[in-house]
Design a protein around this motif. Structure first.
Motif, PDB file in Angstrom:
ATOM      1  N   GLU A 110     -60.034 -17.160  -6.894  1.00 60.44           N
ATOM      2  CA  GLU A 110     -58.478 -16.919  -6.880  1.00 60.44           C
ATOM      3  C   GLU A 110     -58.279 -15.722  -7.782  1.00 60.44           C
ATOM      4  O   GLU A 110     -58.520 -15.595  -8.898  1.00 60.44           O
ATOM      5  CB  GLU A 110     -57.888 -18.199  -7.460  1.00 60.44           C
ATOM      6  CG  GLU A 110     -58.043 -19.384  -6.453  1.00 60.44           C
ATOM      7  CD  GLU A 110     -57.734 -20.818  -7.109  1.00 60.44           C
ATOM      8  OE1 GLU A 110     -56.659 -20.801  -7.939  1.00 60.44           O
ATOM      9  OE2 GLU A 110     -58.187 -21.753  -6.739  1.00 60.44           O
ATOM     10  N   VAL A 111     -57.450 -15.038  -7.234  1.00 57.23           N
ATOM     11  CA  VAL A 111     -56.886 -13.825  -7.682  1.00 57.23           C
ATOM     12  C   VAL A 111     -56.091 -14.075  -9.000  1.00 57.23           C
ATOM     13  O   VAL A 111     -56.572 -13.486 -10.085  1.00 57.23           O
ATOM     14  CB  VAL A 111     -55.855 -12.822  -6.765  1.00 57.23           C
ATOM     15  CG1 VAL A 111     -55.389 -11.612  -7.420  1.00 57.23           C
ATOM     16  CG2 VAL A 111     -56.812 -12.453  -5.577  1.00 57.23           C
ATOM     17  N   MET A 114     -58.450 -14.756 -11.895  1.00 55.93           N
ATOM     18  CA  MET A 114     -59.154 -13.332 -12.335  1.00 55.93           C
ATOM     19  C   MET A 114     -58.001 -12.618 -13.225  1.00 55.93           C
ATOM     20  O   MET A 114     -58.191 -12.080 -14.189  1.00 55.93           O
ATOM     21  CB  MET A 114     -59.697 -12.621 -11.279  1.00 55.93           C
ATOM     22  CG  MET A 114     -60.611 -13.265 -10.729  1.00 55.93           C
ATOM     23  SD  MET A 114     -62.066 -13.738 -11.605  1.00 55.93           S
ATOM     24  CE  MET A 114     -62.703 -12.038 -12.067  1.00 55.93           C
ATOM     25  N   MET A 115     -56.727 -12.869 -12.832  1.00 51.18           N
ATOM     26  CA  MET A 115     -55.754 -12.035 -13.516  1.00 51.18           C
ATOM     27  C   MET A 115     -55.431 -12.458 -14.849  1.00 51.18           C
ATOM     28  O   MET A 115     -55.084 -11.910 -15.516  1.00 51.18           O
ATOM     29  CB  MET A 115     -54.332 -11.644 -12.729  1.00 51.18           C
ATOM     30  CG  MET A 115     -54.452 -10.922 -11.356  1.00 51.18           C
ATOM     31  SD  MET A 115     -55.030  -9.361 -11.678  1.00 51.18           S
ATOM     32  CE  MET A 115     -53.586  -8.615 -11.866  1.00 51.18           C
ATOM     33  N   LYS A 129     -57.810 -11.355 -17.253  1.00 56.71           N
ATOM     34  CA  LYS A 129     -57.631 -10.008 -17.656  1.00 56.71           C
ATOM     35  C   LYS A 129     -56.470  -9.954 -18.766  1.00 56.71           C
ATOM     36  O   LYS A 129     -56.614  -9.244 -19.645  1.00 56.71           O
ATOM     37  CB  LYS A 129     -57.181  -9.236 -16.487  1.00 56.71           C
ATOM     38  CG  LYS A 129     -57.392  -7.959 -16.273  1.00 56.71           C
ATOM     39  CD  LYS A 129     -57.146  -7.220 -15.013  1.00 56.71           C
ATOM     40  CE  LYS A 129     -56.391  -5.948 -15.477  1.00 56.71           C
ATOM     41  NZ  LYS A 129     -56.339  -5.020 -14.235  1.00 56.71           N
ATOM     42  N   LEU A 151     -62.121  -5.081 -15.057  1.00 57.85           N
ATOM     43  CA  LEU A 151     -63.289  -6.138 -14.825  1.00 57.85           C
ATOM     44  C   LEU A 151     -64.216  -5.448 -14.104  1.00 57.85           C
ATOM     45  O   LEU A 151     -63.746  -4.938 -13.067  1.00 57.85           O
ATOM     46  CB  LEU A 151     -62.529  -7.147 -14.414  1.00 57.85           C
ATOM     47  CG  LEU A 151     -61.464  -7.963 -15.022  1.00 57.85           C
ATOM     48  CD1 LEU A 151     -60.895  -9.363 -14.069  1.00 57.85           C
ATOM     49  CD2 LEU A 151     -61.746  -8.315 -16.387  1.00 57.85           C
TER      50      LEU A 151
END
Lengths: 433, 143
Positions: free
Chosen positions: A383-384, A387-388, A391, A410
């Motif tokens: 899932e984006v 990951m965000m 970050k 990343l």
């Protein structure tokens, strides 16, 4: 004009006597009030009485940033906290900052030192200063601020950011002097050109630049694009902040405020003192400091000292431009950054591999910092948003430790080079021409 | 009820996707469906493949970050409104969808759905008698 001719133009012989007397008192103070120094001197079999003249300084131990870290936050303070009226902090080598404290007298000395600088730059109480160094823990903003007030001039405490408002205020308030980093001066020159405000409507005539290394070519560019005289001001928070040394109208080396800060040049390898004229690591002893006096503090700045008298009439020793560092510290947008700080963050966050790479560049005269990291396999997500979130987590933590924002990239697994020992973790693409 | 989806983290640089497809091709792994989620600086490639275990192994050996996720895969008629009907069901039950993608072939369409709450998604669709697809039916469809 010279702010304090008695001190700035003192004969060399008198200066050495004054320095010797101040060193004796300093050593006495730290021996009795700072256990760290007492132990260091006892290890060397030294008692305060062994220090009689300034030449005896070579008997004394060095101090490093690591010592400040080991004694975090107040261990090297030589007075009770009730005597401390201000705290500043700069980058430490890891997650913890380096904390310094000032007594009321220390602040007076600081303002005096900056008033000397400002007068050497040809400014007077008639001038209107825009201070565009960061206000806060960084010594640049508040340091310059109180120096300008001490001179009796006007200060606009602009701090950093919001360049459009900055240009408008400089224009509308008829600011004549600007204190900022050299790279920001270049950026500002571009932005002024874009703003459409005709240069002749600005009253700006002097730039006071410091906080990062710069070159003669940058001076030429700043002076021609902003139509100003640009002067170097040098300092570091461990010693005081800006105002440790300053250029005069000769623009040929920076005069050291020698009655308060005693300079030496040493070989960073052997730690032996080097003669004037040779390049080495700059070391300062804070002769009059009360809050956090330091003996032979290793700045890690590489430069040389110039003993020859200056045409301006000041007799103080001058330092050349800083040619580099004897450690791996980076200066990014005027902020000191140690790769080890990034390492400490990567190590404390379990979501990331203990590998990183820093890419430093200068885009449109502004420094950029990219931190490349790898996510640990178990933490990759399909899932984006996850990951965000990863970050953002490292980005927030780095911002808090470094004091500047970094662009996080990343990376795919194993794409950051694994190297043994001291690795090439930094790619500094800035070229100071 | 669920099917294993393979996702791969990719840096945004030219040639990374064909690296993945080339490796899969070399090992005889077929791609049934895929979608690429992209952001300013990285992408996530999500795939339904003919052999998940082989694909995972060979991509990991090539240093890709690979993750397996349970997703729902359904068949519906390849006609207007068929997908809307399924999504209505999920919405009525407050099943949030993280992402989805679909592919169609002839009279049927297959849709891959990743609900936040996969159990609730399955229960909702089961009640409505939606036809889930498993790997063997996928293989059949592909032939």
């Amino acid at each position: 004009m010279i702010w304090n001719p008695t001190k700035e133009c003192m004969s060399r012989e008198q200066m050495r006597l004054l320095q010797g007397e101040r060193l004796r008192k300093l050593v006495d103070r730290v021996y009795h009030n700072v256990p760290f120094y007492r132990h260091k001197m006892q290890e060397r079999g030294l008692i305060p009485g062994d220090i009689a003249t300034i030449d005896d300084i070579v008997k004394l131990p060095f101090t490093t940033k690591q010592d400040l870290r080991d004694n975090y936050p107040h261990g090297l303070f030589a007075v009770p906290m009730s005597e401390i009226v201000r705290i500043h902090a700069s980058s430490g080598t890891t997650g913890k900052p380096t904390v310094v404290g000032y007594t009321r007298h220390d602040l007076t000395v600081w303002a005096e030192a900056i008033a000397r600088c400002l007068m050497a730059f040809g400014t007077t109480r008639e001038d209107i200063f825009t201070v565009a160094y960061g206000y806060g823990l960084f010594t640049g903003g508040l340091g310059l601020h109180y120096g300008v007030e001490h001179l009796g001039a006007t200060v606009i405490p602009m701090s950093t950011g919001n360049t459009a408002k900055h240009i408008q205020l400089m224009h509308d308030c008829e600011s004549t002097a600007l204190a900022c980093t050299p790279s920001y001066a270049l950026y500002l020159a571009e932005q002024i050109a874009k703003s459409g405000i005709p240069r002749e409507e600005l009253r700006l005539r002097v730039c006071i630049l410091g906080g990062e290394p710069w070159t003669e070519n940058m001076r030429t560019e700043i002076e021609s694009s902003l139509h100003v005289d640009a002067y170097n001001i040098y300092g570091l928070s461990e010693i005081m902040g800006p105002g440790v040394s300053y250029e005069c109208e000769c623009k040929s080396g920076s005069h050291i405020v020698e009655d308060h800060f005693y300079p030496e040049i040493i070989s960073p390898d052997t730690l032996e003192p080097l003669p004037y004229g040779e390049q080495g690591e700059l070391v300062f002893t804070t002769l009059t400091k009360e809050g956090i006096p330091l003996l032979r503090y290793r700045t890690k700045d590489l430069c040389s000292l110039i003993a020859e008298p200056c045409a301006c009439g000041r007799t103080s020793v001058r330092m050349s431009r800083v040619m580099g560092r004897s450690d791996d510290m980076l200066i990014i947008r005027g902020v000191n950054v140690f790769p080890s700080q990034v390492e400490s963050v990567v190590l404390e966050l379990p979501e990331f591999e203990p590998h990183y790479r820093l890419v430093v560049d200068r885009v449109n005269n502004l420094d950029t910092l990219q931190v490349q990291v790898e996510v640990r396999e178990a933490f990759y997500s399909d899932e984006v948003s996850q990951m965000m979130a990863l970050k953002k987590r490292i980005s927030d933590r780095l911002h808090s430790v470094l004091g500047i924002a970094a662009d996080i990239k990343l990376m795919e697994p194993h794409s950051i080079e694994r190297s043994e020992g001291k690795s090439q973790r930094v790619d500094d693409r800035r070229v100071l021409k | 009820m669920t099917i294993k989806q393979l996702s791969v983290f990719l840096e945004n640089k030219t040639g990374r996707i064909n690296e993945v497809t080339r490796i899969l091709a070399q090992h005889g792994v077929n791609l049934y469906a895929f979608s690429l989620a992209e952001t300013a600086d990285f992408g996530i490639l999500r795939m339904i493949v003919s052999d998940v275990e082989v694909a995972r192994k060979v991509l990991r050996e090539a240093n890709f970050a690979v993750r397996l996720t349970d997703v729902l895969c359904l068949n519906c008629a390849n006609t207007p409104g068929a997908l809307a009907e399924i999504l209505d069901l999920l919405a009525r039950e407050q099943v949030f969808i993280e992402y989805m993608y679909a592919f169609s072939e002839g009279e049927t369409a297959s849709v891959v759905i990743r609900p936040t709450d996969i159990e609730k998604g399955i229960a909702t669709l089961n009640r409505a008698d939606c036809p889930f697809v498993n790997f063997s039916t996928l293989r059949q469809q592909q032939k």
